[in-house]
Design a protein around this motif. Structure first.
Motif, PDB file in Angstrom:
ATOM      1  N   HIS A   1      36.579  40.031  45.688  1.00  0.00           N
ATOM      2  CA  HIS A   1      36.617  41.058  44.640  1.00  0.00           C
ATOM      3  C   HIS A   1      37.922  41.840  44.755  1.00  0.00           C
ATOM      4  O   HIS A   1      38.727  41.620  45.661  1.00  0.00           O
ATOM      5  CB  HIS A   1      35.416  41.998  44.749  1.00  0.00           C
ATOM      6  CG  HIS A   1      35.213  42.569  46.125  1.00  0.00           C
ATOM      7  ND1 HIS A   1      36.001  43.570  46.643  1.00  0.00           N
ATOM      8  CD2 HIS A   1      34.318  42.250  47.104  1.00  0.00           C
ATOM      9  CE1 HIS A   1      35.606  43.865  47.866  1.00  0.00           C
ATOM     10  NE2 HIS A   1      34.586  43.067  48.179  1.00  0.00           N
ATOM     11  N   ALA A   2      38.105  42.783  43.839  1.00  0.00           N
ATOM     12  CA  ALA A   2      39.361  43.546  43.787  1.00  0.00           C
ATOM     13  C   ALA A   2      39.451  44.611  44.862  1.00  0.00           C
ATOM     14  O   ALA A   2      40.483  45.268  45.004  1.00  0.00           O
ATOM     15  CB  ALA A   2      39.526  44.190  42.407  1.00  0.00           C
ATOM     16  N   ASN A   3      38.353  44.811  45.627  1.00  0.00           N
ATOM     17  CA  ASN A   3      38.348  45.760  46.726  1.00  0.00           C
ATOM     18  C   ASN A   3      38.670  47.161  46.219  1.00  0.00           C
ATOM     19  O   ASN A   3      37.995  47.662  45.323  1.00  0.00           O
ATOM     20  CB  ASN A   3      39.339  45.296  47.802  1.00  0.00           C
ATOM     21  CG  ASN A   3      39.006  45.856  49.177  1.00  0.00           C
ATOM     22  OD1 ASN A   3      37.936  46.405  49.377  1.00  0.00           O
ATOM     23  ND2 ASN A   3      39.912  45.712  50.123  1.00  0.00           N
ATOM     24  N   SER A   4      39.702  47.789  46.736  1.00  0.00           N
ATOM     25  CA  SER A   4      40.048  49.157  46.330  1.00  0.00           C
ATOM     26  C   SER A   4      41.077  49.174  45.205  1.00  0.00           C
ATOM     27  O   SER A   4      41.651  50.227  44.919  1.00  0.00           O
ATOM     28  CB  SER A   4      40.606  49.918  47.543  1.00  0.00           C
ATOM     29  OG  SER A   4      41.743  49.226  48.054  1.00  0.00           O
ATOM     30  N   LEU A   5      41.286  48.027  44.576  1.00  0.00           N
ATOM     31  CA  LEU A   5      42.364  47.932  43.579  1.00  0.00           C
ATOM     32  C   LEU A   5      41.836  47.816  42.149  1.00  0.00           C
ATOM     33  O   LEU A   5      42.492  47.245  41.285  1.00  0.00           O
ATOM     34  CB  LEU A   5      43.246  46.720  43.896  1.00  0.00           C
ATOM     35  CG  LEU A   5      43.921  46.712  45.278  1.00  0.00           C
ATOM     36  CD1 LEU A   5      44.632  45.389  45.500  1.00  0.00           C
ATOM     37  CD2 LEU A   5      44.909  47.871  45.406  1.00  0.00           C
ATOM     38  N   GLU A   6      40.627  48.364  41.885  1.00  0.00           N
ATOM     39  CA  GLU A   6      40.043  48.223  40.553  1.00  0.00           C
ATOM     40  C   GLU A   6      40.944  48.802  39.472  1.00  0.00           C
ATOM     41  O   GLU A   6      41.046  48.249  38.368  1.00  0.00           O
ATOM     42  CB  GLU A   6      38.662  48.894  40.485  1.00  0.00           C
ATOM     43  CG  GLU A   6      37.581  48.195  41.280  1.00  0.00           C
ATOM     44  CD  GLU A   6      37.530  48.675  42.717  1.00  0.00           C
ATOM     45  OE1 GLU A   6      38.430  49.455  43.115  1.00  0.00           O
ATOM     46  OE2 GLU A   6      36.597  48.273  43.446  1.00  0.00           O
ATOM     47  N   TRP A   7      41.594  49.927  39.784  1.00  0.00           N
ATOM     48  CA  TRP A   7      42.484  50.547  38.787  1.00  0.00           C
ATOM     49  C   TRP A   7      43.634  49.609  38.455  1.00  0.00           C
ATOM     50  O   TRP A   7      43.981  49.428  37.282  1.00  0.00           O
ATOM     51  CB  TRP A   7      43.020  51.874  39.336  1.00  0.00           C
ATOM     52  CG  TRP A   7      43.883  52.605  38.339  1.00  0.00           C
ATOM     53  CD1 TRP A   7      43.462  53.472  37.380  1.00  0.00           C
ATOM     54  CD2 TRP A   7      45.315  52.502  38.199  1.00  0.00           C
ATOM     55  NE1 TRP A   7      44.543  53.931  36.647  1.00  0.00           N
ATOM     56  CE2 TRP A   7      45.686  53.351  37.126  1.00  0.00           C
ATOM     57  CE3 TRP A   7      46.308  51.790  38.873  1.00  0.00           C
ATOM     58  CZ2 TRP A   7      47.012  53.491  36.719  1.00  0.00           C
ATOM     59  CZ3 TRP A   7      47.622  51.933  38.469  1.00  0.00           C
ATOM     60  CH2 TRP A   7      47.974  52.772  37.404  1.00  0.00           C
ATOM     61  N   TRP A   8      44.209  49.004  39.486  1.00  0.00           N
ATOM     62  CA  TRP A   8      45.316  48.063  39.269  1.00  0.00           C
ATOM     63  C   TRP A   8      44.836  46.816  38.531  1.00  0.00           C
ATOM     64  O   TRP A   8      45.544  46.276  37.689  1.00  0.00           O
ATOM     65  CB  TRP A   8      45.954  47.670  40.601  1.00  0.00           C
ATOM     66  CG  TRP A   8      46.969  48.660  41.087  1.00  0.00           C
ATOM     67  CD1 TRP A   8      46.850  49.549  42.109  1.00  0.00           C
ATOM     68  CD2 TRP A   8      48.264  48.885  40.525  1.00  0.00           C
ATOM     69  NE1 TRP A   8      47.979  50.304  42.226  1.00  0.00           N
ATOM     70  CE2 TRP A   8      48.877  49.920  41.271  1.00  0.00           C
ATOM     71  CE3 TRP A   8      48.962  48.325  39.466  1.00  0.00           C
ATOM     72  CZ2 TRP A   8      50.146  50.394  40.998  1.00  0.00           C
ATOM     73  CZ3 TRP A   8      50.246  48.791  39.186  1.00  0.00           C
ATOM     74  CH2 TRP A   8      50.827  49.811  39.944  1.00  0.00           C
ATOM     75  N   GLU A   9      43.643  46.368  38.854  1.00  0.00           N
ATOM     76  CA  GLU A   9      43.093  45.192  38.177  1.00  0.00           C
ATOM     77  C   GLU A   9      43.010  45.435  36.669  1.00  0.00           C
ATOM     78  O   GLU A   9      43.460  44.614  35.864  1.00  0.00           O
ATOM     79  CB  GLU A   9      41.704  44.871  38.739  1.00  0.00           C
ATOM     80  CG  GLU A   9      41.048  43.664  38.097  1.00  0.00           C
ATOM     81  CD  GLU A   9      39.656  43.422  38.645  1.00  0.00           C
ATOM     82  OE1 GLU A   9      39.414  42.340  39.209  1.00  0.00           O
ATOM     83  OE2 GLU A   9      38.806  44.333  38.497  1.00  0.00           O
ATOM     84  N   ASP A  10      42.445  46.573  36.302  1.00  0.00           N
ATOM     85  CA  ASP A  10      42.317  46.905  34.875  1.00  0.00           C
ATOM     86  C   ASP A  10      43.688  47.050  34.222  1.00  0.00           C
ATOM     87  O   ASP A  10      43.903  46.566  33.099  1.00  0.00           O
ATOM     88  CB  ASP A  10      41.518  48.210  34.733  1.00  0.00           C
ATOM     89  CG  ASP A  10      41.263  48.567  33.273  1.00  0.00           C
ATOM     90  OD1 ASP A  10      40.510  47.828  32.614  1.00  0.00           O
ATOM     91  OD2 ASP A  10      41.835  49.576  32.813  1.00  0.00           O
ATOM     92  N   LYS A  11      44.617  47.664  34.928  1.00  0.00           N
ATOM     93  CA  LYS A  11      45.958  47.875  34.374  1.00  0.00           C
ATOM     94  C   LYS A  11      46.688  46.549  34.143  1.00  0.00           C
ATOM     95  O   LYS A  11      47.276  46.327  33.080  1.00  0.00           O
ATOM     96  CB  LYS A  11      46.782  48.764  35.313  1.00  0.00           C
ATOM     97  CG  LYS A  11      48.229  48.984  34.852  1.00  0.00           C
ATOM     98  CD  LYS A  11      48.964  49.915  35.782  1.00  0.00           C
ATOM     99  CE  LYS A  11      50.447  49.998  35.439  1.00  0.00           C
ATOM    100  NZ  LYS A  11      50.686  50.476  34.063  1.00  0.00           N
ATOM    101  N   ILE A  12      46.629  45.658  35.131  1.00  0.00           N
ATOM    102  CA  ILE A  12      47.354  44.384  35.023  1.00  0.00           C
ATOM    103  C   ILE A  12      46.744  43.503  33.930  1.00  0.00           C
ATOM    104  O   ILE A  12      47.466  42.904  33.125  1.00  0.00           O
ATOM    105  CB  ILE A  12      47.347  43.645  36.374  1.00  0.00           C
ATOM    106  CG1 ILE A  12      48.154  44.423  37.416  1.00  0.00           C
ATOM    107  CG2 ILE A  12      47.914  42.237  36.210  1.00  0.00           C
ATOM    108  CD1 ILE A  12      49.613  44.629  37.069  1.00  0.00           C
ATOM    109  N   ILE A  13      45.409  43.438  33.896  1.00  0.00           N
ATOM    110  CA  ILE A  13      44.756  42.607  32.881  1.00  0.00           C
ATOM    111  C   ILE A  13      45.129  43.069  31.479  1.00  0.00           C
ATOM    112  O   ILE A  13      45.338  42.253  30.565  1.00  0.00           O
ATOM    113  CB  ILE A  13      43.223  42.623  33.076  1.00  0.00           C
ATOM    114  CG1 ILE A  13      42.853  41.873  34.355  1.00  0.00           C
ATOM    115  CG2 ILE A  13      42.507  42.002  31.873  1.00  0.00           C
ATOM    116  CD1 ILE A  13      41.387  42.004  34.742  1.00  0.00           C
TER     117      ILE A  13
END
Length: 629
Positions: free
Chosen positions: A595-607
């Motif tokens: 999973h994205a671990n602590s990077l959920e904000w970055w995941e949403d931003k990059i997608i």
């Protein structure tokens, strides 16, 4: 008594000779005659097609399956006058199409079957099967088409096509209209996947009617299904990489350092492999191949060549250590850049921001100092008696990492990239007076240096392994049995001693602790990486246009016993730290933690980051300049 003693051995010898002669006749003469007979026009071959092998990912998730389809075939020599309008109505084609296909079949081979209409639906097949007996010379044949449960990894899997006249004439195994792998593993492992056709031989009378089996089916064979393949690809990681690259162009390559197994091979834009299956395939292929803007059929992970940018500095540092022109404590000052040559404007800028102290190798990597690695390059090209000799030594180290050549992976496409040689520069500068300052851009991975994303990923794997790599590959098992090909299981040693990797890896680790990727570090995972940014220009009608920089990042994790090494290249994505670095961390987290671990904000931003506006800008420039011509 003596006569009997003579006659008995003679009788045994004569019997033996007769037996051997009969055996020779049956196995050689008779067999040869049968082969000739089987090619006789009075014998009709009827092929039964095997099921093509299934394909799975590394976790045994099904990537390619089969589904039945039906072709209408014709043997022109056997066609009798028939109601063309009724026949066209049954097949849902027009008369022009029928005439054109019949003409092609006659020109190809009037005595062999050719495809008249491919891939009937089950409904059309059921209806036509009741009527086909009325049309002499026409018949329906069942075959398998591919089905892709996941709409991903089209560049890895490839697709199949119908055999054309050229291939049928070139390769006697195939007949026109059969199926053959065209791209990806479908092409690379065609011989393994396709299986073996079954064949039955039927006798025909002078009216071409089948009267029975030849020699009661003695020479008939059953089809042998193709072999199943398991790939090294992790389809979940592959799908995630494709999602992160939405509305972007570039490539992601992830490799397991300990084996060379390719975990993900992402090219963007990509396409759903199911578009290359079925009756709409022809229409879809025209659209995909003619898309000269997005180029979805162009595999950027293997075919695109780019300047590697700052990740190349890792190799400069390693070569400097190996050639002993520096040691881990060697320091240089950076005065906002590097002054080279005798001219005032000969200055390479640097944005490392360190001007108050001297910089060593570790700090030079973590802060990506242009000045540091320009100094290293200068020392390397001045080490030997001539620039030519020095460059040759420098180049040989780079070649040992697989640069400047095909890596030997098991996919049918790719590019060699470019590592310039002394001969190359001697041709450009005939007086042979070139020196380090002439080609200083090479110091920071620009100039004439070109690499592919898979080469960058392989370099990273070699660094993770402290000096060796395995040839990258996508095949893991055949019918559940691990591959034993030495090409993929033998270590390839670089020219750099293992001891020289520690200071470079320390610097890569600092990139995530205090450097350009500290904003995307992951708790509990020690990642080593390197950002890169390369300037991009296009020239049109003598005018130079500057575009947004390419965003680059290489990384491996964990630091000890690494499980994944990867390279990310995002065309016109800006700084390496803005898009490529977050993608690397997200891919690592996905693979190691799921999973994205602590990077959920970055995941949403990059997608949700789209570079469409930048690509439209490039298209607008090209359109304007083309209109001037």
């Amino acid at each position: 008594m003596k006569k009997r003693n003579v006659l008995l051995p003679l009788l045994v010898i004569l019997t033996g000779v007769t037996f051997v002669a009969r055996l020779f006749f049956l196995q050689v003469i008779s067999s040869d005659n049968d082969k000739i007979t089987l090619n006789n026009s009075a014998i009709k071959r009827i092929y039964t097609y095997p099921e093509r092998g299934f394909v799975y990912d590394r976790n045994e998730k099904l990537l390619i399956a089969n589904e039945q389809t039906y072709d209408v075939k014709v043997i022109p020599n056997e066609v009798k006058p028939f109601d063309t309008l009724e026949f066209c109505s049954l097949l849902k084609i027009d008369k022009k199409h029928l005439i054109r296909q019949l003409s092609r079949a006659r020109n190809y081979a009037p005595w062999l079957p050719s495809v008249l209409l491919s891939q009937l639906s089950k409904k059309d097949y059921a209806y036509l099967q009741e009527k086909i007996h009325k049309y002499k010379g026409f018949f329906i044949q069942t075959k398998s088409l591919r089905n892709y449960p996941y709409p991903h990894a089209a560049n890895v899997l490839g697709y199949i096509n119908e055999v054309n006249e050229y291939l049928a004439q070139k390769n006697p195994y195939y007949e026109q209209g059969e199926l053959v792998g065209v791209q990806g593993i479908e092409k690379e492992y065609e011989d393994i996947l396709r299986g073996t056709k079954g064949v039955s031989y039927k006798l025909r009378n002078r009216l071409n009617k089948i009267t029975g089996a030849y020699k009661e089916g003695l020479y008939d064979t059953l089809p042998k299904p193709g072999n199943d393949l398991s790939l090294t690809i992790d389809i979940d990681l592959q799908a995630y990489g494709e999602l992160l690259m939405s509305n972007k162009r570039g490539g992601i390559v992830a490799i397991e350092p300990s084996s060379g197994e390719i975990l993900a091979l992402v090219t963007a834009p990509n396409y759903d492999p199911n578009l290359m299956v079925g009756r709409k395939k022809s229409k879809n292929s025209v659209i995909l191949f003619n898309d000269s803007i997005n180029k979805p059929m162009f595999d950027r992970s293997l075919q695109a060549v780019y300047a590697p940018g700052s990740p190349f500095k890792l190799l400069q540092g390693l070569i400097g250590l190996q050639e002993k022109v520096i040691n881990p404590r060697t320091r240089f000052y950076c005065h906002h850049g590097f002054k080279y040559g005798n001219k005032k404007n000969n200055f390479m800028g640097c944005h490392c921001g360190i001007t108050d102290r001297a910089i060593d190798l570790r700090l030079g990597i973590s802060k990506s100092c242009n000045s540091y690695f320009s100094n290293v390059y200068k020392l390397l090209l001045e080490k030997y008696d001539s620039s030519q000799e020095s460059l040759t030594h420098w180049r040989s180290h780079l070649l040992s990492f697989g640069l400047g050549n095909y890596l030997g992976y098991d996919l049918p496409i790719g590019q060699k990239g470019n590592i310039p040689s002394s001969d190359y520069y001697d041709r450009i500068y005939p007086r042979k007076t070139w020196r380090y300052s002439t080609i200083i851009s090479n110091a920071i991975g620009q100039g004439e240096i070109l690499t592919t994303p898979i080469q960058l990923a392989n370099i990273t794997a070699a660094i993770a392994n402290r000096g060796y790599y395995y040839t990258p590959h996508v095949l893991k098992k055949i019918n559940g049995k691990p591959i034993e090909n030495k090409k993929y299981t033998t270590k390839k040693q670089t020219t750099i001693d293992a001891k020289n990797f520690k200071p470079v890896i320390d610097g890569m680790h600092d990139v995530y602790q205090t450097g350009t990727a500290k904003h995307v570090k992951i708790k509990d995972i020690e990642i080593c990486g390197k950002t890169g940014t390369t300037q991009v220009y296009i020239r049109k009608n003598g005018i130079k246009y500057e575009l947004a920089d390419h965003s680059i990042f290489v990384a491996f994790a964990p630091r000890e016993n690494p499980k994944i090494a990867l390279a990310i290249y995002v065309e016109n994505g800006g700084f390496g730290s803005t898009i490529a670095a977050p993608i690397a961390s997200l891919m690592i987290s996905k693979y190691l933690k799921g999973h994205a671990n602590s990077l959920e904000w970055w995941e949403d931003k990059i997608i949700n980051t789209s570079l469409a506006a930048e690509y439209k800008k490039q298209l607008a420039i090209q359109t304007i300049e083309n209109s001037k011509n």
